[in-house]
Design a protein around this motif. Structure first.
Motif, PDB file in Angstrom:
ATOM      1  N   PHE A  88       0.806  -1.218   0.000  1.00  0.00           N
ATOM      2  CA  PHE A  88       0.000   0.000   0.000  1.00  0.00           C
ATOM      3  C   PHE A  88       0.843   1.273   0.000  1.00  0.00           C
ATOM      4  O   PHE A  88       0.364   2.336   0.377  1.00  0.00           O
ATOM      5  CB  PHE A  88      -0.959   0.016   1.199  1.00  0.00           C
ATOM      6  CG  PHE A  88      -2.238   0.780   0.940  1.00  0.00           C
ATOM      7  CD1 PHE A  88      -3.001   0.556  -0.195  1.00  0.00           C
ATOM      8  CD2 PHE A  88      -2.697   1.737   1.841  1.00  0.00           C
ATOM      9  CE1 PHE A  88      -4.165   1.259  -0.441  1.00  0.00           C
ATOM     10  CE2 PHE A  88      -3.877   2.441   1.604  1.00  0.00           C
ATOM     11  CZ  PHE A  88      -4.609   2.191   0.464  1.00  0.00           C
ATOM     12  N   LEU A  89       2.103   1.171  -0.448  1.00  0.00           N
ATOM     13  CA  LEU A  89       2.904   2.396  -0.595  1.00  0.00           C
ATOM     14  C   LEU A  89       2.315   3.258  -1.701  1.00  0.00           C
ATOM     15  O   LEU A  89       2.057   4.446  -1.504  1.00  0.00           O
ATOM     16  CB  LEU A  89       4.354   2.052  -0.933  1.00  0.00           C
ATOM     17  CG  LEU A  89       5.246   3.274  -1.196  1.00  0.00           C
ATOM     18  CD1 LEU A  89       5.522   4.039   0.098  1.00  0.00           C
ATOM     19  CD2 LEU A  89       6.557   2.868  -1.868  1.00  0.00           C
ATOM     20  N   GLU A  90       2.108   2.653  -2.886  1.00  0.00           N
ATOM     21  CA  GLU A  90       1.537   3.375  -4.021  1.00  0.00           C
ATOM     22  C   GLU A  90       0.017   3.297  -3.941  1.00  0.00           C
ATOM     23  O   GLU A  90      -0.654   2.703  -4.791  1.00  0.00           O
ATOM     24  CB  GLU A  90       2.038   2.754  -5.335  1.00  0.00           C
ATOM     25  CG  GLU A  90       3.555   2.707  -5.467  1.00  0.00           C
ATOM     26  CD  GLU A  90       4.161   1.369  -5.034  1.00  0.00           C
ATOM     27  OE1 GLU A  90       5.247   1.024  -5.489  1.00  0.00           O
ATOM     28  OE2 GLU A  90       3.516   0.662  -4.222  1.00  0.00           O
ATOM     29  N   ALA A  91      -0.525   3.898  -2.877  1.00  0.00           N
ATOM     30  CA  ALA A  91      -1.940   3.726  -2.552  1.00  0.00           C
ATOM     31  C   ALA A  91      -2.878   4.148  -3.677  1.00  0.00           C
ATOM     32  O   ALA A  91      -3.898   3.493  -3.935  1.00  0.00           O
ATOM     33  CB  ALA A  91      -2.273   4.502  -1.274  1.00  0.00           C
ATOM     34  N   GLN A  92      -2.532   5.247  -4.359  1.00  0.00           N
ATOM     35  CA  GLN A  92      -3.414   5.772  -5.399  1.00  0.00           C
ATOM     36  C   GLN A  92      -3.292   4.985  -6.709  1.00  0.00           C
ATOM     37  O   GLN A  92      -4.117   5.147  -7.610  1.00  0.00           O
ATOM     38  CB  GLN A  92      -3.086   7.251  -5.670  1.00  0.00           C
ATOM     39  CG  GLN A  92      -3.051   8.114  -4.427  1.00  0.00           C
ATOM     40  CD  GLN A  92      -4.341   8.047  -3.629  1.00  0.00           C
ATOM     41  OE1 GLN A  92      -5.431   8.034  -4.194  1.00  0.00           O
ATOM     42  NE2 GLN A  92      -4.223   7.990  -2.321  1.00  0.00           N
ATOM     43  N   MET A  93      -2.280   4.140  -6.823  1.00  0.00           N
ATOM     44  CA  MET A  93      -2.050   3.369  -8.047  1.00  0.00           C
ATOM     45  C   MET A  93      -2.438   1.900  -7.902  1.00  0.00           C
ATOM     46  O   MET A  93      -2.416   1.154  -8.883  1.00  0.00           O
ATOM     47  CB  MET A  93      -0.562   3.435  -8.438  1.00  0.00           C
ATOM     48  CG  MET A  93      -0.026   4.805  -8.731  1.00  0.00           C
ATOM     49  SD  MET A  93       1.742   4.733  -9.161  1.00  0.00           S
ATOM     50  CE  MET A  93       1.707   3.802 -10.689  1.00  0.00           C
ATOM     51  N   GLU A  94      -2.756   1.486  -6.694  1.00  0.00           N
ATOM     52  CA  GLU A  94      -2.868   0.053  -6.422  1.00  0.00           C
ATOM     53  C   GLU A  94      -3.907  -0.644  -7.303  1.00  0.00           C
ATOM     54  O   GLU A  94      -3.646  -1.717  -7.857  1.00  0.00           O
ATOM     55  CB  GLU A  94      -3.175  -0.192  -4.948  1.00  0.00           C
ATOM     56  CG  GLU A  94      -3.217  -1.665  -4.603  1.00  0.00           C
ATOM     57  CD  GLU A  94      -3.161  -1.922  -3.116  1.00  0.00           C
ATOM     58  OE1 GLU A  94      -4.207  -2.274  -2.548  1.00  0.00           O
ATOM     59  OE2 GLU A  94      -2.064  -1.772  -2.519  1.00  0.00           O
ATOM     60  N   ASP A  95      -5.084  -0.068  -7.451  1.00  0.00           N
ATOM     61  CA  ASP A  95      -6.120  -0.700  -8.273  1.00  0.00           C
ATOM     62  C   ASP A  95      -5.641  -0.898  -9.703  1.00  0.00           C
ATOM     63  O   ASP A  95      -5.846  -1.961 -10.303  1.00  0.00           O
ATOM     64  CB  ASP A  95      -7.405   0.138  -8.259  1.00  0.00           C
ATOM     65  CG  ASP A  95      -8.190  -0.004  -6.965  1.00  0.00           C
ATOM     66  OD1 ASP A  95      -7.882  -0.936  -6.190  1.00  0.00           O
ATOM     67  OD2 ASP A  95      -9.092   0.808  -6.726  1.00  0.00           O
ATOM     68  N   PHE A  96      -5.014   0.130 -10.256  1.00  0.00           N
ATOM     69  CA  PHE A  96      -4.522   0.026 -11.627  1.00  0.00           C
ATOM     70  C   PHE A  96      -3.454  -1.055 -11.754  1.00  0.00           C
ATOM     71  O   PHE A  96      -3.474  -1.875 -12.683  1.00  0.00           O
ATOM     72  CB  PHE A  96      -3.963   1.365 -12.107  1.00  0.00           C
ATOM     73  CG  PHE A  96      -3.241   1.258 -13.418  1.00  0.00           C
ATOM     74  CD1 PHE A  96      -3.943   1.135 -14.605  1.00  0.00           C
ATOM     75  CD2 PHE A  96      -1.843   1.233 -13.461  1.00  0.00           C
ATOM     76  CE1 PHE A  96      -3.268   0.999 -15.821  1.00  0.00           C
ATOM     77  CE2 PHE A  96      -1.172   1.100 -14.665  1.00  0.00           C
ATOM     78  CZ  PHE A  96      -1.892   0.987 -15.851  1.00  0.00           C
ATOM     79  N   LEU A  97      -2.499  -1.082 -10.832  1.00  0.00           N
ATOM     80  CA  LEU A  97      -1.412  -2.037 -10.913  1.00  0.00           C
ATOM     81  C   LEU A  97      -1.900  -3.470 -10.752  1.00  0.00           C
ATOM     82  O   LEU A  97      -1.417  -4.387 -11.430  1.00  0.00           O
ATOM     83  CB  LEU A  97      -0.351  -1.706  -9.867  1.00  0.00           C
ATOM     84  CG  LEU A  97       0.480  -0.451 -10.169  1.00  0.00           C
ATOM     85  CD1 LEU A  97       1.222   0.016  -8.923  1.00  0.00           C
ATOM     86  CD2 LEU A  97       1.462  -0.716 -11.301  1.00  0.00           C
TER      87      LEU A  97
END
Length: 319
Positions: A88-97
């Motif tokens: 959850f570091l890249e919280a705003q990107m997680e869904d996309f990744l």
């Protein structure tokens, strides 16, 4: 959110269609995209000349708040391999990744660590502190995951990736040994590391420091007036003489602490600027993983009463 992610994915696929329609020269190097500079630098050290690498997040960029642009989406969709931290570091990107990983080679490198090696996340139940790069020993294990991901994506380069990894791990051993030596010189009573947000938990666990962040593990956590007031009282009561700013986080709260302590007659200095969620400028020593950790260990040791060479490990190796 999932619908928006699908839209972005569609944009990426559409953006690459024109390239696929025309003949292109065969690529000799593996195309790799990494989210953070720390992952990118490690993958570059391991991949060597066999890898063409791009980092999405540069100096001073906060990964907790980073959102991918359309061009980022296209770049990741075209890449042979995408490396991200996870946890959850890249919280705003997680869904996309996560969605991209359903059809592409995408690896969350920090999530390969056993859960018993991870620290709990104080802001999100069931999640873990993502700042694992702060401990070179843990990062050595992450480096092996990066090596394995490169080998899986490009088996022909296995011998090169393995040899480069061995060399990089030797550098990490030197870094960890240096960090332990200089940080152990800090008087035990002074081993309090106060920073803008709580990114140094693994550092504290590795080297015996009490770590206090004004904000939580994520920079999205807000520091209220009561929190600032309590921390000012702690600075004064415990006679803490130095606090630290971070390159990727505003120093507003740190300045408020210093002013609050001064109002009570206690002088607190800024011990230095630390690299937490991002490295230094490209081409600089601090723009490498080794350099950022060396800089942090040296700066902390010198500011808190320890003994460390002015140029850190880099200076010692150069002599």
């Amino acid at each position: 959110m999932r619908a928006m992610t699908r839209l972005f994915h569609a944009i990426a696929l559409a953006g690459s269609t024109a390239l696929l329609a025309a003949p292109v020269a065969a690529q000799d190097r593996l195309s790799v995209v990494a989210t953070t500079g720390m992952i990118a630098d490690t993958a570059r050290a391991i991949g060597g000349d066999l890898v063409e690498l791009r980092a999405l997040m540069g100096p001073g960029v906060d990964p907790h708040a980073f959102r991918q642009t359309r061009s980022d989406i296209v770049t990741m969709a075209r890449a042979d391999l995408v490396l991200w931290n996870g946890l959850f570091l890249e919280a705003q990107m997680e869904d996309f990744l996560l969605e991209l990983g359903e059809n592409s080679h995408v690896v969350a490198v920090a999530e390969s660590l056993p859960q018993d090696r991870l620290l709990a996340h104080e802001d999100y139940e069931g999640r873990f502190d993502p700042h694992v790069w702060m401990d070179p020993t843990l990062w050595s294990e992450v480096s092996l995951t990066i090596r394995d991901a490169l080998i899986e994506a490009h088996p022909e380069g296995a011998d090169t990736f393995t040899a480069n990894t061995d060399a990089f791990l030797s550098q990490l051993e030197e870094l960890e040994s240096y960090s332990r030596d200089v940080l152990s010189s800090v008087p035990e009573s002074a081993r309090v590391l106060l920073t803008a947000h709580d990114a140094f938990g693994y550092f504290g666990a590795a080297y015996g420091f009490e770590v206090v962040g004004i904000q939580g593990l994520s920079t999205a956590s807000e520091a209220g007036l009561n929190r600032i007031s309590d921390m000012v009282d702690m600075l004064v009561t415990r006679e803490i003489g130095a606090v630290f700013v971070e390159t990727s986080v505003s120093d507003r709260n740190i300045r408020a602490l210093i002013e609050g302590a001064a109002a009570q007659g206690h002088i607190v200095a800024i011990g230095g600027e630390l690299f937490s969620d991002a490295m230094g400028e490209p081409g600089s020593y601090e723009g490498t993983y080794i350099g950022m950790i060396d800089h942090n260990a040296t700066t902390i040791a010198r500011a808190l009463g320890g003994t460390a060479p002015a140029r850190g490990l880099n200076g010692m190796l150069a002599e």
